[in-house]
Write a protein that holds these residues in place. Structure first.
Motif, mmCIF file in Angstrom:
data_model
loop_
_atom_site.group_PDB
_atom_site.id
_atom_site.type_symbol
_atom_site.label_atom_id
_atom_site.label_comp_id
_atom_site.label_asym_id
_atom_site.label_seq_id
_atom_site.Cartn_x
_atom_site.Cartn_y
_atom_site.Cartn_z
ATOM 1 N N ALA B 322 0.833 -1.210 0.000
ATOM 2 C CA ALA B 322 0.000 0.000 0.000
ATOM 3 C C ALA B 322 0.864 1.256 0.000
ATOM 4 N N ILE B 323 1.988 1.209 0.686
ATOM 5 C CA ILE B 323 2.908 2.347 0.723
ATOM 6 C C ILE B 323 3.629 2.449 -0.622
ATOM 7 N N GLN B 324 4.132 1.289 -1.070
ATOM 8 C CA GLN B 324 4.960 1.306 -2.282
ATOM 9 C C GLN B 324 4.156 1.624 -3.544
ATOM 10 N N GLU B 325 2.858 1.404 -3.498
ATOM 11 C CA GLU B 325 2.029 1.668 -4.676
ATOM 12 C C GLU B 325 1.437 3.080 -4.704
ATOM 13 N N LEU B 326 1.852 3.899 -3.765
ATOM 14 C CA LEU B 326 1.355 5.294 -3.803
ATOM 15 C C LEU B 326 1.812 5.936 -5.111
ATOM 16 N N PRO B 327 1.001 6.833 -5.689
ATOM 17 C CA PRO B 327 1.302 7.357 -7.032
ATOM 18 C C PRO B 327 2.578 8.190 -7.054
ATOM 19 N N PRO B 328 3.143 8.378 -8.256
ATOM 20 C CA PRO B 328 4.401 9.143 -8.390
ATOM 21 C C PRO B 328 4.298 10.573 -7.868
ATOM 22 N N THR B 329 3.043 11.080 -7.814
ATOM 23 C CA THR B 329 2.862 12.453 -7.302
ATOM 24 C C THR B 329 3.195 12.570 -5.814
ATOM 25 N N THR B 330 3.158 11.458 -5.110
ATOM 26 C CA THR B 330 3.313 11.511 -3.642
ATOM 27 C C THR B 330 4.765 11.778 -3.257
ATOM 28 N N LYS B 331 4.920 12.847 -2.473
ATOM 29 C CA LYS B 331 6.263 13.195 -2.000
ATOM 30 C C LYS B 331 6.408 12.944 -0.503
ATOM 31 N N ASN B 332 5.285 13.191 0.203
ATOM 32 C CA ASN B 332 5.364 13.147 1.669
ATOM 33 C C ASN B 332 4.357 12.153 2.250
ATOM 34 N N ILE B 333 4.798 11.483 3.293
ATOM 35 C CA ILE B 333 3.868 10.647 4.062
ATOM 36 C C ILE B 333 3.888 11.145 5.506
ATOM 37 N N ILE B 334 2.711 11.447 6.005
ATOM 38 C CA ILE B 334 2.592 11.796 7.430
ATOM 39 C C ILE B 334 1.986 10.584 8.136
ATOM 40 N N VAL B 335 2.641 10.097 9.169
ATOM 41 C CA VAL B 335 2.095 8.967 9.921
ATOM 42 C C VAL B 335 1.497 9.510 11.216
ATOM 43 N N ALA B 336 0.156 9.497 11.272
ATOM 44 C CA ALA B 336 -0.542 10.046 12.446
ATOM 45 C C ALA B 336 -0.879 8.901 13.388
ATOM 46 N N GLU B 337 -0.335 8.939 14.581
ATOM 47 C CA GLU B 337 -0.605 7.864 15.553
ATOM 48 C C GLU B 337 -0.505 8.405 16.975
ATOM 49 N N MET B 338 -1.345 7.849 17.850
ATOM 50 C CA MET B 338 -1.370 8.295 19.247
ATOM 51 C C MET B 338 -0.308 7.557 20.057
ATOM 52 N N ASN B 339 0.949 7.819 19.664
ATOM 53 C CA ASN B 339 2.085 7.268 20.399
ATOM 54 C C ASN B 339 3.301 8.093 20.020
ATOM 55 N N PHE B 340 4.465 7.726 20.559
ATOM 56 C CA PHE B 340 5.675 8.528 20.347
ATOM 57 C C PHE B 340 6.290 8.275 18.975
ATOM 58 N N GLY B 341 5.703 7.328 18.231
ATOM 59 C CA GLY B 341 6.232 7.013 16.905
ATOM 60 C C GLY B 341 6.575 5.541 16.778
ATOM 61 N N GLN B 342 5.575 4.729 16.446
ATOM 62 C CA GLN B 342 5.809 3.287 16.346
ATOM 63 C C GLN B 342 5.650 2.800 14.907
ATOM 64 N N LEU B 343 4.437 3.015 14.340
ATOM 65 C CA LEU B 343 4.193 2.531 12.984
ATOM 66 C C LEU B 343 5.097 3.259 11.973
ATOM 67 N N ILE B 344 5.511 4.482 12.334
ATOM 68 C CA ILE B 344 6.351 5.268 11.422
ATOM 69 C C ILE B 344 7.655 4.538 11.078
ATOM 70 N N GLU B 345 8.145 3.735 12.018
ATOM 71 C CA GLU B 345 9.382 2.988 11.767
ATOM 72 C C GLU B 345 9.192 2.045 10.576
ATOM 73 N N VAL B 346 8.025 1.405 10.532
ATOM 74 C CA VAL B 346 7.756 0.429 9.475
ATOM 75 C C VAL B 346 7.443 1.154 8.167
ATOM 76 N N VAL B 347 6.689 2.267 8.277
ATOM 77 C CA VAL B 347 6.383 3.046 7.073
ATOM 78 C C VAL B 347 7.693 3.535 6.468
#
Lengths: 272, 384
Positions: B322-347
């Protein structure tokens, strides 16, 4: 082994892992003989264990067998029994597994009076991890983690079981085998939570650490130090030191958990 | 068109029990803990009405053990908890992973660590859901955002757990668990139910409980008490179910456990894309946080901002595609999560440097609001 008993064993898994002189095979054999004497339906028996030397026993027995996590056998067994009350659920556990890490599960299984038979292989030591003291190691005994003698007071498992609500409580030893088989038979026939504490011997660790001599010597100690419940009642307190009281301590009929739950189902469905 | 029930006001935790019962749950073992307790309370009332069993165990460890025992004995089984209880359950979750006993574990996340904030929402158990128990193991984790979705996803959790013989974690949070929404439940007849695969014993001379008879990595399962004696152990075992220390047996078992999940990512993974076709910035979120993100994206789109969102319904296995198939227009990903930053590591690992990966994190017991998402997107787009 008697030919007629072979069907209860996974012969291809033998020889077992227990040390020479270990008492655990005697207890396992007593459980098998009790099942055979009662002619229980083999397909309706589940044997559950935790972790440790004793908990390896189910692996050699040809039933639905479940070798769970340390101390948790009774929790898993409770799930099986409540899901399938028609099954005969037997828990094989050790003194460390049952009374230390599994102590909470043990007292609550007693309290619920769920129809499970628990046989505790009490060799007074953690054998699998090579000789640490357990809650059943006698005061003053030596263990690898009690190099200066054990200052922890030990449980009286039968008193603990009875106080917690178990409805059949007995103690046997690996020396008194015919009696042990009879006790296990009674426990298996009892409706409710039954506890059979069985004194086993661990020559490799408990025996060696405490200079108790050969397995034969340790067996002789069980013989010479055991007295019956009746004899113990008449014996003066000072003579009771180091005595092992064996026999049946307690038996009562009380509402059994899974039967009570079936009433809950009826009540809930009646309301609809 | 699927018939639905009359609309009802329903709480997330209640929808979880209703979904579980619709999926065939007939056993629940639990221990009281905020904010998941309603699940136990409702299960205690509802289960006996359908002939099922409820038990309140002495602790969280025992609840997990009882659930595994009941599942082995043939009943679909579930437990629910929150942070501290989720920690305690990990030991036996690992047992279920290795012994391949289907079960569903609900974690209604609250603030942590330790006793943390029992009544406040958080998403701090993302990594614990994946790696909470020791050793290499497979796991499936789903995360709902709406009450109706809690119902559907609980059913899906049971289906995936039964199909792949793996514990399935339903990772809720305090907001989704306690939220009340208008819900229409589907006609029970329209619900797809998957049950554990059983062997054809007439074709098998001797049943090996861990033999991959069908070549799909999933051994067919016989329940306890069905007249087929076999052994289950938490030790590394061979196909007969008995312990082994042989390197080839160990490697085969661990890789099969992983393979049965990794070969089926397309079925297990589920996510929702929203305005991602031409996005310069995509906000990745899940659970209750996604509700604020959707609102924010709608507002920003009206302003003409090129922003989209990716809502993860399956967290583990992680939807790398799902991340890798984002369109070529995509430059930025914001990972919004109610923690200090967990899923962002995997993204971040998934992005492989192709995108700027920026965290929007909140760990003060409050929800991430739409305004905060809007501000973050504006900041990112300005700097881009």
């Amino acid at each position: 082994m008697r030919k007629s008993l072979e069907k209860y064993y996974r012969i291809d898994k033998l020889p077992h892992i227990w040390c020479p002189g270990c008492g655990h095979g005697i207890i396992t054999g007593a459980v098998v003989r009790a099942i055979d004497n009662l002619k229980l339906d083999k397909d309706k028996i589940c044997i559950v264990s935790g972790i440790g030397c004793s908990s390896r026993a189910p692996g050699y027995l040809n039933f639905n067998t479940l070798h769970t996590t340390h101390g948790r056998a009774l929790a898993f067994a409770t799930g099986i029994k409540l899901a399938r009350p028609d099954l005969k659920v037997i828990v094989l556990t050790g003194d460390g597994d049952c009374t230390a890490i599994g102590g909470n599960h043990f007292i609550h299984a007693c309290r619920r009076n769920i129809d499970i038979t628990t046989v505790v292989f009490n060799n007074s030591i953690y054998g699998m991890t090579s000789g640490q003291y357990s809650p059943m190691t006698p005061l003053g005994a030596y263990a690898t983690t009690a190099p200066y003698g054990n200052i922890d007071r030990n449980f009286d498992l039968c008193k603990l079981a009875q106080a917690s609500g178990a409805t059949y409580v007995a103690r046997g030893t690996v020396y008194h085998v015919p009696q042990l088989i009879k006790i296990i038979e009674k426990a298996l026939q009892h409706k409710g939570f039954s506890v059979v504490e069985t004194l086993s011997i661990c020559p490799t660790y408990f025996g060696r650490k405490n200079k108790l001599g050969s397995p034969v010597k340790m067996m002789e100690m069980l013989r010479d130090n055991s007295i019956t419940v009746k004899a113990a009642e008449k014996m003066p307190r000072e003579e009771m030191v180091n005595k092992i009281v064996i026999g049946e301590f307690f038996e009562e009929n009380a509402p059994e958990y899974t039967e009570e739950y079936m009433k809950i189902i009826q009540r809930a469905q009646g309301e609809e | 068109m699927t018939m639905t029930s009359k609309p009802r006001l329903m709480q997330g935790n209640e929808a979880c029990v209703e979904g579980a019962i619709a999926a065939g749950m007939r056993f629940y073992a639990g221990y009281p803990i905020t904010p998941s307790t309603e699940i136990a309370e409702i299960a205690a009332e509802r289960l006996p009405k359908v002939g099922g069993k409820f038990i309140q165990m002495e602790d969280e460890i025992a609840s997990m053990g009882a659930v595994i025992g009941a599942s082995l004995a043939g009943l679909k089984a579930m437990t629910a908890t929150s942070g501290p209880g989720f920690s305690l359950k990990q030991e036996n979750i690992g047992f279920a992973c290795l012994t391949e006993v289907p079960c569903v574990v609900v974690d209604v996340q609250r603030g942590g660590p330790s006793t943390g904030q029992p009544t406040l929402p958080a998403q701090g158990d993302v990594m614990q859901a994946r790696w909470g128990t020791h050793g290499d193991h497979p796991i499936i984790t789903l995360s709902p955002s709406y009450v109706r979705e809690v119902f559907d996803m609980t059913i899906r959790a049971f289906n995936l757990s039964e199909k792949y013989r793996v514990p399935c974690i339903l990772l809720m949070d305090e907001v989704v668990g306690h939220l009340r929404e208008r819900v229409e439940l589907p006609d029970p007849a329209s619900i797809k139910i998957i049950n554990r695969k059983r062997p054809d014993l007439s074709k098998i001379e001797y049943y090996n409980p861990y033999q991959d008879y069908d070549g799909d990595g999933i051994p067919p399962m016989v329940n306890f008490g069905e007249g087929v004696p076999y052994h289950v152990t938490g030790l590394i075992h061979d196909i007969t179910g008995f312990p082994s220390t042989k390197p080839e047996v160990t490697e085969y078992l661990i890789s099969r456990l992983m393979r049965k999940i990794n070969d089926n990512l397309d079925e297990i993974i589920d996510y929702e894309k929203f305005y991602t076709e031409d996005s310069e910035t995509v906000v990745v979120s899940f659970g209750s946080t996604a509700r604020s993100v959707i609102r924010a994206v709608k507002i920003l789109r009206r302003e003409g901002q090129k922003v989209g969102m990716l809502r993860l319904k399956t967290i583990w296995p992680f939807p790398h595609k799902a991340i890798q198939e984002l369109p070529p227009t995509t430059k930025n990903i914001i990972v919004a999560e109610m923690n200090f930053g967990q899923l962002i590591e995997v993204v971040g690992a998934s992005a492989k440097g192709r995108f700027n990966v920026i965290g929007l994190n909140k760990y003060n017991g409050e929800l991430i609001s739409p305004d905060e998402v809007i501000a973050k997107v504006r900041e990112v787009n300005k700097n881009a």
